[in-house]
Design a protein around this motif. Sequence first.
Motif, PDB file in Angstrom:
ATOM      1  N   ALA A   1       0.877  -1.174   0.000  1.00 54.60           N
ATOM      2  CA  ALA A   1       0.000   0.000   0.000  1.00 54.60           C
ATOM      3  C   ALA A   1       0.907   1.214   0.000  1.00 54.60           C
ATOM      4  N   SER A   2       0.851   1.988  -1.077  1.00 55.90           N
ATOM      5  CA  SER A   2       1.821   3.061  -1.276  1.00 55.90           C
ATOM      6  C   SER A   2       1.115   4.356  -1.614  1.00 55.90           C
ATOM      7  N   GLN A   3       1.579   5.440  -1.002  1.00 53.51           N
ATOM      8  CA  GLN A   3       1.065   6.760  -1.340  1.00 53.51           C
ATOM      9  C   GLN A   3       1.956   7.450  -2.358  1.00 53.51           C
ATOM     10  N   SER A   4       3.265   7.331  -2.190  1.00 52.45           N
ATOM     11  CA  SER A   4       4.199   8.021  -3.091  1.00 52.45           C
ATOM     12  C   SER A   4       5.001   7.074  -3.969  1.00 52.45           C
ATOM     13  N   GLY A   5       4.790   5.760  -3.844  1.00 55.86           N
ATOM     14  CA  GLY A   5       5.498   4.808  -4.684  1.00 55.86           C
ATOM     15  C   GLY A   5       6.653   4.107  -3.997  1.00 55.86           C
TER      16      GLY A   5
ATOM     17  N   VAL B   1       3.668  -1.598   3.760  1.00 52.64           N
ATOM     18  CA  VAL B   1       2.616  -0.583   3.750  1.00 52.64           C
ATOM     19  C   VAL B   1       3.140   0.723   4.330  1.00 52.64           C
ATOM     20  N   SER B   2       2.687   1.806   3.732  1.00 53.62           N
ATOM     21  CA  SER B   2       3.016   3.131   4.236  1.00 53.62           C
ATOM     22  C   SER B   2       1.798   3.715   4.926  1.00 53.62           C
ATOM     23  N   THR B   3       2.021   4.751   5.700  1.00 49.94           N
ATOM     24  CA  THR B   3       0.944   5.473   6.381  1.00 49.94           C
ATOM     25  C   THR B   3       0.911   6.890   5.842  1.00 49.94           C
ATOM     26  N   PHE B   4      -0.290   7.351   5.507  1.00 49.99           N
ATOM     27  CA  PHE B   4      -0.451   8.682   4.935  1.00 49.99           C
ATOM     28  C   PHE B   4      -0.866   9.655   6.024  1.00 49.99           C
ATOM     29  N   GLY B   5      -0.136  10.788   6.099  1.00 53.34           N
ATOM     30  CA  GLY B   5      -0.494  11.792   7.102  1.00 53.34           C
ATOM     31  C   GLY B   5      -0.387  11.234   8.510  1.00 53.34           C
ATOM     32  N   ASP B   6      -1.342  11.583   9.342  1.00 53.37           N
ATOM     33  CA  ASP B   6      -1.297  11.180  10.740  1.00 53.37           C
ATOM     34  C   ASP B   6      -2.096   9.896  10.947  1.00 53.37           C
ATOM     35  N   GLY B   7      -1.523   8.779  10.526  1.00 51.67           N
ATOM     36  CA  GLY B   7      -2.107   7.473  10.805  1.00 51.67           C
ATOM     37  C   GLY B   7      -3.105   6.971   9.785  1.00 51.67           C
ATOM     38  N   GLU B   8      -3.333   7.674   8.682  1.00 51.92           N
ATOM     39  CA  GLU B   8      -4.327   7.244   7.695  1.00 51.92           C
ATOM     40  C   GLU B   8      -3.737   6.212   6.743  1.00 51.92           C
ATOM     41  N   ALA B   9      -4.630   5.425   6.147  1.00 56.14           N
ATOM     42  CA  ALA B   9      -4.207   4.508   5.096  1.00 56.14           C
ATOM     43  C   ALA B   9      -3.911   5.296   3.833  1.00 56.14           C
ATOM     44  N   PRO B  10      -2.965   4.839   3.009  1.00 59.40           N
ATOM     45  CA  PRO B  10      -2.778   5.484   1.708  1.00 59.40           C
ATOM     46  C   PRO B  10      -4.080   5.460   0.919  1.00 59.40           C
ATOM     47  N   ASP B  11      -4.235   6.404   0.023  1.00 57.03           N
ATOM     48  CA  ASP B  11      -5.478   6.483  -0.749  1.00 57.03           C
ATOM     49  C   ASP B  11      -5.799   5.165  -1.426  1.00 57.03           C
TER      50      ASP B  11
END
Length: 851
Positions: free
Chosen positions: A399-403, A446-456
């Motif tokens: 799970a990636s937000q920026s790759g 898996v990455s975390t987006f922002g403050d604890g959110e799942a990537p989009d």
Amino acid sequence: MVKKTLFQLHWFFGITAGLVLALMGITGAIWSFQEELLRAFNADVLKVEVRPQGVLPPAELVQRVEAARGDKVAMLWVDLHEGNAARIFFTPPPGQRRGELRYADPYTGELKGEVAGQDFFNLMLNLHRFLAMGDSGRQITGACTLMLIFFCLSGLYLRWPRKALNWRVWLTFEWAKKGRAFNWDLHAVAGTWCLLFYLLFALTGLFWSYEWYREGLNKLLADTPAAGQQQKRGEGRGRHGPQKVDKNAPPLVVDYDAIWANLKEAAGPGLAMYNLRLPPAGGQPANLFYLVDDAAHPRAFNTLVLDPATGQVKSHDRYTDKSFKAQLLQSVYALHVGEYFGLPGRIIVTLASLTMPLFFVTGWLLYLDRRRKKRQVRAARGGVDSTQAGSDSWLIGFASQSGFAEQLAWQSAGQLQAAGLPVQVRALAELGEDDLRQARRALFVVSTFGDGEAPDSARAFERKVLGQPWALNNLHYAVLALGDRQYPHFCGFARRLQAWLGERGASTAFSPVEVDNADQAALQQWQQALAQLTGAQPVTAWQPPSFGNWTLVQRELMNPGSQGLPVYLIGLRPEEPASWQAGDLVEILPRNAQLRVDAFLDGLGLDANATVQLDGLSETLGQALASRQLPSRRDQLVGLHAQALVDALVPIGTREYSIASIASDGVLELIVRQERHPDGNFGLGSGWLTEYLPVNGLLSMRLRRNSGFHLPESPVPMILIGNGTGLAGLRSLLRARVNAGEQRNWLLFGERNRAHDLLCGNELQGWLDSGDLARLDLAFSRDQAEKVYVQDVLLQQADAFKRWVADGACVYVCGSLQGMAAGVDAALKGMLGEAVVQQLIEDGRYRRDVY
């Protein structure tokens, strides 16, 4: 769906039928001026002296020619004024349509010599109409002509701009473009220039290809026969074979004097040219076509149908007496070659015909470019082979937000496969109950987006999967969690995933590895854990892409006079060729300015020129400190010698920036706002880029893939929303879209004052004028008493926004997380509803690159 299907058909037919059409275009262009070219190269044969007494009457001309040749004349083509040799066709041998062609002096009856080049032009016509393959070739050229109509109409639909009334959008080239963008411009814009001519070619060319088409045109365009008359058989038709001769028919008798007298009476003193076509035997009518001086075009013939034995006129059709549609029917050939529009029309039509290969070549180049990019995508997966994946294979979900998480997932897969283990790499969004129940061994990166959110990309997974009461007792797994300790809920999504897997009975292969800002020590820990798991040590430790040297070639202030902090357009050029995609990022290694180093050393009693060791290399203390984080308080550092001081300080970390250009621009551009701390010092990254790094100085930088912010795979509308320097990522996407010919782009951008802060204003206005930017909505918060932000403008345009989303638009947001991105997110949920926004995220139609 319709557009995608049309596009697939357009390129498929283009790379197949395009070669035939290119050949038809070239040969047609060559044939169109064959008479002028032949006369130029055979002036002694085809040009004659104009004599005051005029041309010989047909009877005398035929008598002299037949006496000299010893054969019967079947057709005469005589020009009365222009000094051109008469064309004489003799009786054709059995089974042939026309006999031998000879040229004669119409003033003396003297037969002229052979014409050089006639066979060449006959071959061009044969290739143009039949591909030199007879009736089979005619079927091929006919089918390709039908495809040409499809190319014209589908191409028009595929490039239809929103500003359809702006002629610049349709007809202007951008010569500064390069590579694929320039090829597309040639293909699309030149195609628009030639569109009407190609439709003209096709709609008239089909006249000689298909009987049903000729019959249809005759029914549609021919005048209704007068009372007591029948439409003459064969009127307006092309003929493809010899005329049939009745063996019992009487011999042909021709009264040339009577024919000549009736012709002069019908045409009057303005007779300019006549063409007499005799039947193969007696009892059949002769056709006499003639042209007068004031004819509408060189094919505006008047027609006499007469008895060759007596010269009696049976019918007389004048071109000027016909209706306009019947004139068009008679002028099919003149329209096809451009004669209908005079010499300028012939030249333009010929040039359009000569450009036909351009579309075949550019179409192939665009096709090969798409193939190359698909190969690059496959190559990006490295040597990982998922073809043998089965129930016993390792499932690697990411799970990636920026790759970055996606990159690590593939690296993990490569390490497992090198140890002989089968693998399959999947995005979390693709995983469901069956996938997790059937898997026996799994890695989750898996990455975390922002403050604890799942990537989009993983929001659907969290909503639909986490919390489900599935039994996963057979699953053996490990988690690599990526996050940023600046946020209170560090690696929050990964920890929620870990907790759920534990609740469902899955067992851990080893403790989760949490990575703060791509920390290399943590990544090596993960790599070593995988090595112990597989029993095979990795050949090399994972290394991120190395930093390269980039030269600062441009630094331009973009907002002079602004109330806000200065914004600069930074241009960088690599030492080695580099490539990136729109939406990607860069990581730079800034350095402390010399003034900052000197101020730090002041009072410590150390010499900036003292030699120290740094990463195995000898440097001066001043050079070493330029790459170290310099604390504001130095109490604990007083008394340290030079080497101990360097060892006590941690290296400067990287700074990320969105790329504002595309690779074909030749220069990598960034849009950077100059930051200042309360003590007056510049921010480290922005200060280095905007103030301290000299022009033509070197910068340590590396590219980073940002797959979550790449362009959509299909050509759908795009809505781009951002503020301030967030324009950088949106600008790269827009440039890529413009180069690809996609014009359904809507930009919503916000800043302080229009007078000073409209970043890239001329460029945006140029795209708006050309139609490459369908809409541009701006929000300037300080231009009125009540502050207006980009999310406010978005709400004002709610109806249009909903229409775009309903039409399949993707939404891209780039800029500050606090304020703008949060405000836009709230506005979207207010307009569309939280469920729709969630679905857009899960479908990859709502993407964010925020900071």
